[in-house]
Design a protein around this motif. Structure first.
Motif, PDB file in Angstrom:
ATOM      1  N   LEU A  10       0.811  -1.217   0.000  1.00  0.00           N
ATOM      2  CA  LEU A  10       0.000   0.000   0.000  1.00  0.00           C
ATOM      3  C   LEU A  10       0.845   1.269   0.000  1.00  0.00           C
ATOM      4  CD1 LEU A  10      -2.776  -0.982   2.552  1.00  0.00           C
ATOM      5  CD2 LEU A  10      -3.002  -0.764   0.058  1.00  0.00           C
ATOM      6  N   GLU A  11       2.125   1.164   0.362  1.00  0.00           N
ATOM      7  CA  GLU A  11       2.998   2.336   0.373  1.00  0.00           C
ATOM      8  C   GLU A  11       3.251   2.801  -1.055  1.00  0.00           C
ATOM      9  OE1 GLU A  11       6.579   1.442   2.485  1.00  0.00           O
ATOM     10  OE2 GLU A  11       5.531   1.197   4.384  1.00  0.00           O
ATOM     11  N   PRO A  12       3.513   4.104  -1.220  1.00  0.00           N
ATOM     12  CA  PRO A  12       3.827   4.591  -2.574  1.00  0.00           C
ATOM     13  C   PRO A  12       5.026   3.836  -3.133  1.00  0.00           C
ATOM     14  CG  PRO A  12       3.624   6.407  -1.016  1.00  0.00           C
ATOM     15  CD  PRO A  12       3.578   5.133  -0.220  1.00  0.00           C
ATOM     16  N   HIS A  13       4.894   3.414  -4.375  1.00  0.00           N
ATOM     17  CA  HIS A  13       5.973   2.657  -5.010  1.00  0.00           C
ATOM     18  C   HIS A  13       7.060   3.600  -5.495  1.00  0.00           C
ATOM     19  CE1 HIS A  13       3.932  -1.148  -4.838  1.00  0.00           C
ATOM     20  NE2 HIS A  13       2.836  -0.570  -5.290  1.00  0.00           N
ATOM     21  N   THR A  14       8.279   3.250  -5.172  1.00  0.00           N
ATOM     22  CA  THR A  14       9.425   3.987  -5.688  1.00  0.00           C
ATOM     23  C   THR A  14      10.326   3.006  -6.396  1.00  0.00           C
ATOM     24  OG1 THR A  14      10.603   3.695  -3.611  1.00  0.00           O
ATOM     25  CG2 THR A  14       9.356   5.733  -3.868  1.00  0.00           C
ATOM     26  N   ARG A  15      10.973   3.470  -7.442  1.00  0.00           N
ATOM     27  CA  ARG A  15      11.866   2.601  -8.197  1.00  0.00           C
ATOM     28  C   ARG A  15      13.102   2.292  -7.373  1.00  0.00           C
ATOM     29  NH1 ARG A  15      13.385   4.980 -13.634  1.00  0.00           N
ATOM     30  NH2 ARG A  15      14.637   3.116 -13.530  1.00  0.00           N
ATOM     31  N   PRO A  16      13.594   1.050  -7.445  1.00  0.00           N
ATOM     32  CA  PRO A  16      14.833   0.726  -6.748  1.00  0.00           C
ATOM     33  C   PRO A  16      15.990   1.528  -7.327  1.00  0.00           C
ATOM     34  CG  PRO A  16      13.795  -1.259  -7.669  1.00  0.00           C
ATOM     35  CD  PRO A  16      13.007  -0.064  -8.130  1.00  0.00           C
ATOM     36  N   ALA A  17      16.904   1.933  -6.483  1.00  0.00           N
ATOM     37  CA  ALA A  17      18.084   2.658  -6.954  1.00  0.00           C
ATOM     38  C   ALA A  17      18.966   1.699  -7.724  1.00  0.00           C
ATOM     39  CB  ALA A  17      18.831   3.245  -5.759  1.00  0.00           C
ATOM     40  N   ASP A  18      19.357   2.091  -8.929  1.00  0.00           N
ATOM     41  CA  ASP A  18      20.256   1.226  -9.689  1.00  0.00           C
ATOM     42  C   ASP A  18      21.705   1.553  -9.338  1.00  0.00           C
ATOM     43  OD1 ASP A  18      20.924   3.514 -11.103  1.00  0.00           O
ATOM     44  OD2 ASP A  18      19.839   2.943 -12.903  1.00  0.00           O
ATOM     45  N   ALA A  19      22.622   0.779  -9.847  1.00  0.00           N
ATOM     46  CA  ALA A  19      24.037   0.922  -9.496  1.00  0.00           C
ATOM     47  C   ALA A  19      24.583   2.291  -9.897  1.00  0.00           C
ATOM     48  CB  ALA A  19      24.847  -0.191 -10.151  1.00  0.00           C
ATOM     49  N   ARG A  20      24.153   2.807 -11.065  1.00  0.00           N
ATOM     50  CA  ARG A  20      24.655   4.117 -11.508  1.00  0.00           C
ATOM     51  C   ARG A  20      24.200   5.224 -10.573  1.00  0.00           C
ATOM     52  NH1 ARG A  20      21.978   4.103 -16.663  1.00  0.00           N
ATOM     53  NH2 ARG A  20      21.326   2.047 -16.120  1.00  0.00           N
TER      54      ARG A  20
END
Length: 68
Positions: free
Chosen positions: A51-61
């Motif tokens: 239910l939490e707002p979705h955030t994109r996972p941080a990529d390596a760059r």
């Protein structure tokens, strides 16, 4: 140490296994011990996390840029 009926060691190994609930950003949000695991509690935690707002996972760059 566990022993059999004749008193000999069974050589059984016991492990402390844990299950981790990890969010989309890779953060550990909960740790469940299998000794006290309750599927209903886990399901509720997963639903709450969903239910939490979705955030994109941080990529390596992105992570590399942050460290500079």
């Amino acid at each position: 140490m566990e022993v059999d009926a004749s008193g000999r060691p069974t050589r059984a190994l016991h492990h402390m296994l844990k299950v981790f609930l990890i969010d989309p950003r890779g953060r550990v949000r909960e740790i469940y011990s299998l000794a006290y695991i309750q599927p209903a509690v886990m399901l509720n935690d997963i639903r709450t996390l969903h239910l939490e707002p979705h955030t994109r996972p941080a990529d390596a760059r992105t992570a590399a840029r942050r460290s500079q």
